[in-house]
Design an enzyme around this catalytic site. Structure first.
Site, PDB file in Angstrom:
ATOM      1  N   CYS A 191      -1.667   9.126   2.953  1.00 26.78           N
ATOM      2  CA  CYS A 191      -1.560   8.732   1.664  1.00 26.78           C
ATOM      3  C   CYS A 191      -2.569   8.875   0.060  1.00 26.78           C
ATOM      4  O   CYS A 191      -2.909   8.713  -0.977  1.00 26.78           O
ATOM      5  CB  CYS A 191      -1.630   7.056   1.167  1.00 26.78           C
ATOM      6  SG  CYS A 191      -3.361   5.806   1.701  1.00 26.78           S
ATOM      7  N   GLU A 220       0.966  -1.328  -0.002  1.00 33.98           N
ATOM      8  CA  GLU A 220      -0.223  -0.037  -0.006  1.00 33.98           C
ATOM      9  C   GLU A 220       0.883   1.274  -0.189  1.00 33.98           C
ATOM     10  O   GLU A 220       1.694   1.791   1.415  1.00 33.98           O
ATOM     11  CB  GLU A 220      -1.241  -0.277   1.243  1.00 33.98           C
ATOM     12  CG  GLU A 220      -2.298   0.978   0.769  1.00 33.98           C
ATOM     13  CD  GLU A 220      -1.883   2.516   1.565  1.00 33.98           C
ATOM     14  OE1 GLU A 220      -1.355   3.148   0.188  1.00 33.98           O
ATOM     15  OE2 GLU A 220      -1.767   2.819   2.475  1.00 33.98           O
TER      16      GLU A 220
END
Length: 457
Positions: free
Chosen positions: A250, A216
Site C-alpha cells: 500500500c 488503511e
C-alpha cells in the site's frame, strides 16, 4: 470453499467472544501478556510453515518473507509485551486546584469484541500487528484473513486454537458472504485494510451499528525527485521499494515526478540499478514475487498495454504464471492509463514536470496519498514539499520502512485511510476507549457549584 467458516457459525462465534470478554478475563494485564507471548510463539514455532504458505499464496522469496513479515511481526509483538504495563495505566490529567479534590482520571479500557479484516499483500504482519495492539488493550478479536491467501487463512485457523484462548480470539475464513455476515454485527471497533471501494462498503455497514472504524487504504503515493539528489543510492532504494512484494504494498512508490531536463539522467541511473538487480533479467531471478491472482495480473497488463508513455525497462507479463516484470515507463502524462488507479504492481511511471512547484500542484490535484516520498538532500526542497502537501506520512530518501519504524503512527488521510496504528502504543490506542472519571468526596459536594462559578468568573 471447504475451509471457509460456515455462515451460520459466525453469530455463535461472536456470542462466545462477547461472553468471554464480559467475563472480565482480559482486565488482567498478566493475562494479556500471556496471550501476547502465545501469539509470538504461534509465529516463531511455525515460521517454516508460514514460509510454505507465503510461497503458495504469494510466490514470494524467502528473504522478503522474513524481512517484511516474520521479523516485523515478532518485533511488534515483543513491543506490545514490554509496553502494555505502561500503556494500560490510568492517567491523571494536569493538576487543577478546582478539580483535583474530585480526583479526575482517564482509564484505559478495551472497546469489546473487535473485527480485523486483513488484506492479501501482507497476510501475517497486517493480521498480527493490529491483533497485538488489540490484545494489549484487552479486547476480544475476530480475525478475518483475505480469501486471496487461502494457505495463510487455513494455517491461522489451525493454529489459533492451539495457542490462543478460543473464548476470546478466533479466525473466520471466507469471502463476500462471510464478510457480509460479520459486518451485520455490532463491534467494539473494526479495522479494515484494503481498497477504497471495499472500504466504502465496510464503513456503510459499520454506520448501521455505529461501530467505530479505522481504514488503511493506500492510493497513488508519489516520489518527488530533486535533480541535486544522491542519485546513485536513491534509485536503488526507490527500485527496491517499488519491486518488493511485486509492488503489492500500500505504501509502494506509485509514480515519480522528475524535472523534465533531469529525466534522461534519472532513467539512466535507474537502468543501471535495474541491471544490477537483475543481471540475467527479472524472469530468471529468484527475487521476484508473483502477482496475487490472474485477475490482478490482467489488470496490470491492461495498464501497461494502454499507456501512452514509453516502456524503457521490463514490460513483460505472463498471465498464467502471474508474472509481471519490474517495469519503468517514461514520459507519462497525468491522464495516462498508469495514472488512472493505484497500480499495486511492479510498474513505475515517470512523470516529467517543469519544477517542484508543478510537482506539488500535480500531487494536490489528486486524492491525499498514503505517503509522499522525496529524493533530496536539500532541506529547503524537502520543507517545500512537506509544507505544501497533505498525506498520511512523508518520507525522504527511503521507502516502505516507515511502516515498521518503532513508535511512529501509520495511517492515511481522507481517501488513503483514517486512524493510525501498527507499531507500539499506536496500535494499543486505536483499540482503547479513554474513559473519563470523577470521584467527588462528600465534603466538597456543597462547594462544587461555587467552585465552578469561580472558575468561569
Amino acid at each position: 470453499m471447504s475451509h471457509y467458516t460456515p455462515v451460520d457459525e459466525i453469530e455463535p462465534i461472536y456470542s462466545t467472544l462477547d461472553k468471554g470478554f464480559r467475563s472480565g478475563k482480559t482486565k488482567s494485564i498478566a493475562y494479556r501478556k500471556q496471550q501476547l507471548v502465545n501469539l509470538g510463539y504461534l509465529v516463531k514455532d511455525n515460521a517454516e510453515r508460514f514460509q510454505e504458505a507465503f510461497k503458495a499464496d504469494l510466490g514470494r522469496p524467502v528473504l522478503e518473507n522474513s524481512f517484511l513479515e516474520l521479523d516485523s511481526t515478532i518485533t511488534e509483538i515483543k513491543q506490545a509485551i514490554s509496553g502494555v504495563d505502561k500503556w494500560a495505566k490510568t492517567e491523571r490529567p494536569p493538576f487543577s486546584l478546582t478539580w483535583s479534590p474530585m480526583r479526575p482520571a482517564i482509564r484505559k479500557e478495551p472497546k469489546g469484541v473487535c473485527l480485523i479484516i486483513v488484506p492479501f499483500n501482507y497476510p501475517l504482519w497486517l493480521a498480527m500487528s493490529p491483533l497485538a495492539g488489540a490484545i494489549a488493550a484487552g479486547n476480544a478479536v475476530v480475525l478475518k484473513p483475505s480469501e486471496l491467501t487461502p494457505a495463510i487463512g487455513v494455517l491461522l485457523a489451525e493454529l489459533f486454537p492451539k495457542y490462543m484462548d478460543p473464548e476470546l480470539y478466533r479466525v473466520v475464513n471466507g469471502a463476500i458472504p462471510e464478510t457480509s455476515k460479520l459486518l451485520e454485527l455490532s463491534w467494539g471497533h473494526i479495522l479494515y485494510t484494503g481498497s477504497g471501494r471495499v472500504a466504502k462498503i465496510v464503513a456503510a455497514a459499520a454506520a448501521k451499528t455505529l461501530t467505530p472504524v479505522s481504514l488503511e487504504l493506500g492510493g497513488k503515493s508519489p516520489v518527488v525527485v530533486d535533480s541535486k539528489c544522491d542519485l546513485a543510492s536513491g534509485v536503488k532504494r526507490l527500485l527496491w521499494g517499488k519491486v518488493a512484494n511485486a509492488g503489492q504494498t500500500c505504501v509502494a512508490p506509485d509514480y515519480v515526478l522528475v524535472q523534465k531536463d533531469f529525466q534522461d539522467t534519472f532513467i539512466n541511473a535507474l537502468t543501471e540499478a535495474y541491471n544490477s538487480f537483475y543481471p540475467e533479467g527479472p524472469a530468471q531471478s529468484d527475487s521476484v514475487s508473483h502477482i496475487i491472482s490472474t485477475g490482478h495480473t490482467e489488470r496490470i497488463k491492461r495498464l501497461i498495454d494502454n499507456t501512452q508513455g514509453t516502456v524503457v525497462l521490463g514490460g513483460q507479463v505472463d498471465i498464467e504464471t502471474k508474472f509481471v516484470a519490474p517495469t519503468v515507463v517514461r514520459d507519462v502524462k497525468g491522464d495516462d492509463s498508469l495514472m488512472s488507479e493505484e497500480i499495486f504492481g511492479p510498474v513505475l511511471p515517470v512523470v516529467p514536470v517543469d519544477n517542484v512547484e508543478e510537482a506539488i500542484a500535480f500531487i494536490n490535484s489528486r486524492d491525499h496519498p498514503l505517503v509522499i516520498y522525496m529524493m533530496s538532500q536539500d532541506s529547503g526542497f524537502k520543507s517545500k514539499v512537506l509544507d505544501n502537501t497533505q498525506s498520511g506520512a512523508a518520507v525522504a530518501n527511503e521507502y516502505i520502512l516507515h511502516c515498521a519504524t518503532e513508535n511512529l503512527p501509520f495511517g492515511g488521510l481522507g481517501p488513503s485511510g483514517s486512524g493510525g496504528y501498527h507499531t507500539g502504543k499506536f496500535g494499543f490506542d486505536m483499540f482503547t476507549h479513554l474513559r473519563a472519571t470523577l470521584d467527588s468526596p462528600s465534603w466538597c459536594a456543597s462547594s462544587s457549584v461555587s467552585l465552578l462559578a469561580a472558575t468561569n468568573a
